[in-house]
Design a protein around this motif. Sequence first.
Motif, short mmCIF file in Angstrom:
data_model
loop_
_atom_site.label_atom_id
_atom_site.label_comp_id
_atom_site.label_asym_id
_atom_site.label_seq_id
_atom_site.Cartn_x
_atom_site.Cartn_y
_atom_site.Cartn_z
N GLU A 4 -8.54 -0.85 0.57
CA GLU A 4 -8.82 0.58 0.50
C GLU A 4 -10.31 0.82 0.60
O GLU A 4 -10.94 1.28 -0.34
N VAL A 33 -4.02 -5.15 -0.64
CA VAL A 33 -4.26 -3.80 -0.14
C VAL A 33 -5.75 -3.65 0.08
O VAL A 33 -6.54 -4.08 -0.74
N CYS A 84 0.83 -1.22 0.00
CA CYS A 84 0.00 0.00 0.00
C CYS A 84 0.86 1.26 0.00
O CYS A 84 0.34 2.37 0.13
N SER A 130 0.87 3.27 3.72
CA SER A 130 -0.26 4.07 4.19
C SER A 130 -1.15 3.32 5.17
O SER A 130 -2.31 3.69 5.39
N ALA A 163 -2.59 0.41 4.98
CA ALA A 163 -3.78 -0.17 4.35
C ALA A 163 -3.59 -1.63 3.96
O ALA A 163 -4.41 -2.19 3.26
N CYS A 164 -2.47 -2.25 4.39
CA CYS A 164 -2.26 -3.67 4.12
C CYS A 164 -1.46 -4.21 5.32
O CYS A 164 -1.35 -3.55 6.32
#
Length: 159
Positions: free
Chosen positions: A136, A134, A69, A72, A74-75
């Motif tokens: 999101e 990921v 990611c 960020s 997000a993973c």
Amino acid sequence: MILLGATTERPAAIWEGRTGKMPKVTFIKDGKATTVEFENGKLPYEHHGLPESFLDVAMNFNIPLEHACGGSCACTTCHLYIREGEQHLSEPEDKELDRLDTAWDLRTNSRLGCQAVINGDVVVEFPMYTRNYVQEGGAIQLGKSDSRDEEKKTAEAQP
Ligand code: FES
């Protein structure tokens, strides 16, 4: 051991009370240890997670730490186990703890490499596996792409 201390512009507030330290960071992968050292406040920052996080340090020293990611939170591909020096890391925030809950083989010493910021000597170990996806906001997809794409194509092809 590799030493890095190149000067680069970074937001000053981030470094208040942290500059001048020389943390040693040891990454252990497949039983092989690599130790690097950097000066707090002097590491070139290229937006690899939080400044002076494990991911930031790893990318600056060409240590392959996955980061699907982009750092960020997000993973969980940057998942690491802290072997020593937990007291030299930033406290995990709720978003990191929530994301870690989805990590493969979560342990009490688990951290996300892109979120844990280093203030002193630490030793970390790579997990045997990471989940390489990921997330999101939408549903998690593993393997093949969304089957709804195939259904849509089929419906569009019919008269
Ligand atoms: S790189 Fe995705 S959470 Fe750290």
